[in-house]
Write an enzyme that holds these catalytic residues in place. Structure first.
Site, PDB file in Angstrom:
ATOM      1  CG  HIS A  20      -2.054  -1.089   1.202  1.00 34.62           C
ATOM      2  ND1 HIS A  20      -3.067  -0.863   1.944  1.00 34.62           N
ATOM      3  CD2 HIS A  20      -2.153  -2.211   0.481  1.00 34.62           C
ATOM      4  CE1 HIS A  20      -3.974  -1.828   1.633  1.00 34.62           C
ATOM      5  NE2 HIS A  20      -3.396  -2.722   0.943  1.00 34.62           N
TER       6      HIS A  20
ATOM      7  CD  GLU B  18      -2.331   4.203   2.812  1.00 28.69           C
ATOM      8  OE1 GLU B  18      -1.894   3.500   1.748  1.00 28.69           O
ATOM      9  OE2 GLU B  18      -3.502   4.285   3.102  1.00 28.69           O
TER      10      GLU B  18
ATOM     11  CB  CYS C  25      -6.699  -0.293   4.914  1.00 25.64           C
ATOM     12  SG  CYS C  25      -5.022  -1.008   5.041  1.00 25.64           S
TER      13      CYS C  25
ATOM     14  CB  CYS D  17      -2.343   1.816   6.163  1.00 18.99           C
ATOM     15  SG  CYS D  17      -1.823   0.944   4.533  1.00 18.99           S
TER      16      CYS D  17
END
Length: 177
Positions: free
Chosen positions: A65, A67, A95, A98
Site C-alpha cells: 500500500h 502508506e 485501511c 496502514c
C-alpha cells in the site's frame, strides 16, 4: 459549514499543495492498481521525505500500500522509525493495516482526501488512529481535496468493472466443480 474553517488559509493551501502531489503519485498506480498516492513531509523543515503509490499488483504483495511504502522509505531516509515530526498525506483514508502502522510509527499527523466507508480506519468505518490505546493517537485532518481524490478512484474502477464483468448469460462461479 466548511469542515476546514478552523485552518488558516495559508495552512489549508499547504495541505492542498501536498495533496495535489499525492494525487500525482496516485495516478502513477494506473492502470494496474488502485490509484492511491502518499507523501510524507517533515513538518519541522517542510521537506518531502518520501512519496509513493500503491504497488500491490506490480510487487505481487498484499502489503504494498502507498502508506506502508512511504512510511518505510521515510524511516530509512531519516534513519529512525519514530515519525512524530512528520505529516502523511494520502489520497484515500487508510485501511486498518496502514492505520496500525501509523500508530506504530508515532506519526505526527495524517491528512487524507477521500473517505473509505468500507475499510477506512481513520473515522469512516473504524477509528484506529484515535483509539485510546497505549500508543499515542494520531491527529487526523480529513477531506482535503476530497472531490478530486474521489474522482480519480471512481474513474479507475469503471474500466475495471467493465473488464471483469461476466456476460449476463454466464452465472458467477468460484470454481469449476
Amino acid at each position: 459549514m466548511n469542515r476546514h474553517s478552523h485552518l488558516s488559509s495559508a495552512r489549508l493551501a499547504t495541505h492542498q499543495q501536498w495533496m495535489r502531489l499525492a494525487l500525482e503519485q496516485a495516478a502513477k498506480a494506473l492502470p494496474t492498481d488502485v490509484p492511491v498516492g502518499a507523501m510524507l513531509v517533515q513538518t519541522t523543515t517542510g521537506r518531502c521525505i518520501a512519496s509513493g503509490y500503491n504497488r500491490r499488483e506490480f510487487s505481487a504483495s498484499p502489503t504494498a500500500h502507498a502508506e506502508l511504502l512511504v512510511l518505510e522509505r521515510a524511516a530509512q531516509q531519516l534513519g529512525r522509525w519514530r515519525l512524530s515530526d512528520c505529516t502523511l498525506y494520502v489520497t484515500l483514508e487508510p485501511c486498518p493495516m496502514c492505520a496500525s502502522a501509523m500508530r506504530q510509527a508515532r506519526l505526527g499527523q495524517l491528512v487524507f482526501g477521500a473517505a473509505d466507508v468500507m475499510l477506512g480506519a481513520a473515522g469512516s468505518r473504524y477509528n484506529l488512529l484515535q483509539d485510546p490505546a497505549p500508543l499515542p493517537a494520531v491527529p487526523v485532518l480529513a477531506g482535503v481535496l476530497e472531490a478530486p481524490c474521489r474522482q480519480l478512484l471512481q474513474a479507475s474502477f469503471l474500466p475495471q468493472r467493465k473488464a471483469h464483468a461476466l456476460p449476463s448469460s454466464e452465472p458467477y462461479r468460484d470454481c469449476d466443480v
